[in-house]
Enzyme design. Sequence first.
Site, PDB file in Angstrom:
ATOM      1  N   ARG A   1       0.840  -1.211   0.000  1.00  0.00           N
ATOM      2  CA  ARG A   1       0.000   0.000   0.000  1.00  0.00           C
ATOM      3  C   ARG A   1       0.872   1.258   0.000  1.00  0.00           C
ATOM      4  O   ARG A   1       0.550   2.258  -0.638  1.00  0.00           O
ATOM      5  CB  ARG A   1      -0.878  -0.059   1.260  1.00  0.00           C
ATOM      6  CG  ARG A   1      -1.837   1.059   1.422  1.00  0.00           C
ATOM      7  CD  ARG A   1      -3.177   0.712   0.830  1.00  0.00           C
ATOM      8  NE  ARG A   1      -4.041   1.883   0.882  1.00  0.00           N
ATOM      9  CZ  ARG A   1      -5.316   1.865   0.619  1.00  0.00           C
ATOM     10  NH1 ARG A   1      -5.906   0.749   0.268  1.00  0.00           N
ATOM     11  NH2 ARG A   1      -6.038   2.967   0.675  1.00  0.00           N
TER      12      ARG A   1
ATOM     13  N   ASN B   1     -11.488  16.979   0.056  1.00  0.00           N
ATOM     14  CA  ASN B   1     -12.404  15.886  -0.268  1.00  0.00           C
ATOM     15  C   ASN B   1     -13.830  16.372  -0.080  1.00  0.00           C
ATOM     16  O   ASN B   1     -14.112  17.170   0.821  1.00  0.00           O
ATOM     17  CB  ASN B   1     -12.142  14.701   0.668  1.00  0.00           C
ATOM     18  CG  ASN B   1     -13.042  13.510   0.365  1.00  0.00           C
ATOM     19  OD1 ASN B   1     -13.408  13.259  -0.782  1.00  0.00           O
ATOM     20  ND2 ASN B   1     -13.416  12.775   1.398  1.00  0.00           N
ATOM     21  N   THR B   2     -14.713  15.885  -0.931  1.00  0.00           N
ATOM     22  CA  THR B   2     -16.130  16.152  -0.713  1.00  0.00           C
ATOM     23  C   THR B   2     -16.801  14.868  -0.258  1.00  0.00           C
ATOM     24  O   THR B   2     -16.622  13.800  -0.856  1.00  0.00           O
ATOM     25  CB  THR B   2     -16.810  16.753  -1.959  1.00  0.00           C
ATOM     26  OG1 THR B   2     -18.193  16.966  -1.657  1.00  0.00           O
ATOM     27  CG2 THR B   2     -16.672  15.887  -3.200  1.00  0.00           C
ATOM     28  N   HIS B   3     -17.545  14.979   0.851  1.00  0.00           N
ATOM     29  CA  HIS B   3     -18.207  13.815   1.455  1.00  0.00           C
ATOM     30  C   HIS B   3     -19.709  14.070   1.495  1.00  0.00           C
ATOM     31  O   HIS B   3     -20.151  15.176   1.818  1.00  0.00           O
ATOM     32  CB  HIS B   3     -17.667  13.589   2.870  1.00  0.00           C
ATOM     33  CG  HIS B   3     -18.328  12.450   3.575  1.00  0.00           C
ATOM     34  ND1 HIS B   3     -18.253  11.153   3.115  1.00  0.00           N
ATOM     35  CD2 HIS B   3     -19.097  12.411   4.689  1.00  0.00           C
ATOM     36  CE1 HIS B   3     -18.948  10.366   3.921  1.00  0.00           C
ATOM     37  NE2 HIS B   3     -19.468  11.108   4.885  1.00  0.00           N
TER      38      HIS B   3
ATOM     39  N   ASP C   1      -7.015  14.967   6.306  1.00  0.00           N
ATOM     40  CA  ASP C   1      -5.900  14.672   7.214  1.00  0.00           C
ATOM     41  C   ASP C   1      -5.750  13.155   7.304  1.00  0.00           C
ATOM     42  O   ASP C   1      -6.323  12.425   6.486  1.00  0.00           O
ATOM     43  CB  ASP C   1      -6.087  15.364   8.570  1.00  0.00           C
ATOM     44  CG  ASP C   1      -7.282  14.821   9.338  1.00  0.00           C
ATOM     45  OD1 ASP C   1      -7.872  13.788   8.919  1.00  0.00           O
ATOM     46  OD2 ASP C   1      -7.621  15.417  10.378  1.00  0.00           O
ATOM     47  N   ALA C   2      -5.016  12.675   8.292  1.00  0.00           N
ATOM     48  CA  ALA C   2      -4.719  11.246   8.343  1.00  0.00           C
ATOM     49  C   ALA C   2      -5.914  10.397   8.795  1.00  0.00           C
ATOM     50  O   ALA C   2      -5.871   9.174   8.726  1.00  0.00           O
ATOM     51  CB  ALA C   2      -3.516  11.007   9.248  1.00  0.00           C
ATOM     52  N   GLY C   3      -6.984  11.022   9.261  1.00  0.00           N
ATOM     53  CA  GLY C   3      -8.144  10.263   9.715  1.00  0.00           C
ATOM     54  C   GLY C   3      -9.121   9.990   8.576  1.00  0.00           C
ATOM     55  O   GLY C   3      -8.875  10.338   7.426  1.00  0.00           O
TER      56      GLY C   3
ATOM     57  N   ASP D   1     -12.339  11.107   7.112  1.00  0.00           N
ATOM     58  CA  ASP D   1     -13.314  12.208   7.066  1.00  0.00           C
ATOM     59  C   ASP D   1     -13.255  13.091   8.310  1.00  0.00           C
ATOM     60  O   ASP D   1     -14.298  13.543   8.814  1.00  0.00           O
ATOM     61  CB  ASP D   1     -14.742  11.653   6.863  1.00  0.00           C
ATOM     62  CG  ASP D   1     -14.886  10.911   5.539  1.00  0.00           C
ATOM     63  OD1 ASP D   1     -14.147  11.226   4.597  1.00  0.00           O
ATOM     64  OD2 ASP D   1     -15.742  10.012   5.458  1.00  0.00           O
TER      65      ASP D   1
HETATM   66  C1  GRF Z   1     -20.112  12.006  -4.050  1.00  0.00           C
HETATM   67  O1  GRF Z   1     -21.424  12.170  -3.573  1.00  0.00           O
HETATM   68  C2  GRF Z   1     -19.139  11.877  -2.916  1.00  0.00           C
HETATM   69  O2  GRF Z   1     -19.499  12.585  -1.794  1.00  0.00           O
HETATM   70  C3  GRF Z   1     -19.186  10.397  -2.645  1.00  0.00           C
HETATM   71  O3  GRF Z   1     -19.275   9.816  -3.913  1.00  0.00           O
HETATM   72  C4  GRF Z   1     -19.953  10.694  -4.778  1.00  0.00           C
HETATM   73  C5  GRF Z   1     -19.127  10.820  -6.029  1.00  0.00           C
HETATM   74  O4  GRF Z   1     -19.929  11.080  -7.113  1.00  0.00           O
HETATM   75  N1  GRF Z   1     -18.052   9.971  -1.872  1.00  0.00           N
HETATM   76  P1  GRF Z   1     -19.317  11.390  -8.532  1.00  0.00           P
HETATM   77  O5  GRF Z   1     -18.360  10.275  -8.904  1.00  0.00           O
HETATM   78  O6  GRF Z   1     -18.628  12.731  -8.477  1.00  0.00           O
HETATM   79  O7  GRF Z   1     -20.503  11.424  -9.455  1.00  0.00           O
END
Ligand code: GRF
Length: 205
Positions: free
Chosen positions: A70, A112-114, A146-148, A150
């Site tokens: 990894r 990152n977007t969550h 970060d390292a965690g 989310d």
């Molecule tokens: C997003 O909603 C993100 O938050 C999640 O996966 C989705 C990705 O969608 N982790 P896409 O590949 O950008 O359409």
Amino acid sequence: MTDPAPARLVVLVSGSGSNLQALLDASADPAYGAQVVAVGADRDGIAGLDRAAAAGVPTFVDSVKAYETRDDWDAALAAHVAEFKPDLVISAGFLKLVGAEFLAAFGDRYINTHNALLPAFPGIHGPRDALAYGVKIAGATLFFVDAGVDTGPIIAQVAVPVLDDDTEDALTERIKVAERAQLVDFVGRLVREGWTIQNRKVRIP
Ligand code: GRF
């Protein structure tokens, strides 16, 4: 005065790439101030890579399986990203946690977007977990990695309602619409205006 060169974005994807597409579309306007210079993935055969190719953006694939350890994968990913000299690296549906070498190189500019309102519902099933818990408001969080898992400093959050008859798919799609708009808005603001982070508080001047 001539406009400064657009900021360089490297976007990492694992799936459909609708967030990537929103960034590609936004960056067509020079006033946005950023350009997607490369798209990286951890697997072949995903729509996100097709979207990049259709936009004429170079792509690379680093699959964990292709490396002995990894850490080797993490180092290779970091090296590939570094080739494109990014100002910001964006995980947009990238389903891998990066390691120490990647974070050492890009931890100050990896976001990152969550699809949940952190710190609730981290991990890969944000909308499913939110629905199962019975919350009335869900949403998306944009944060510095970060390292965690989310856990990094939060840049922005956007809320959407959870409706009584929601399915996981319906909620996921409602979140994604708000999430894409938030991503485009805040990536633009970060690259155009800069940011500071103090005691976890992210500020865009
Ligand atoms: C997003 O909603 C993100 O938050 C999640 O996966 C989705 C990705 O969608 N982790 P896409 O590949 O950008 O359409």
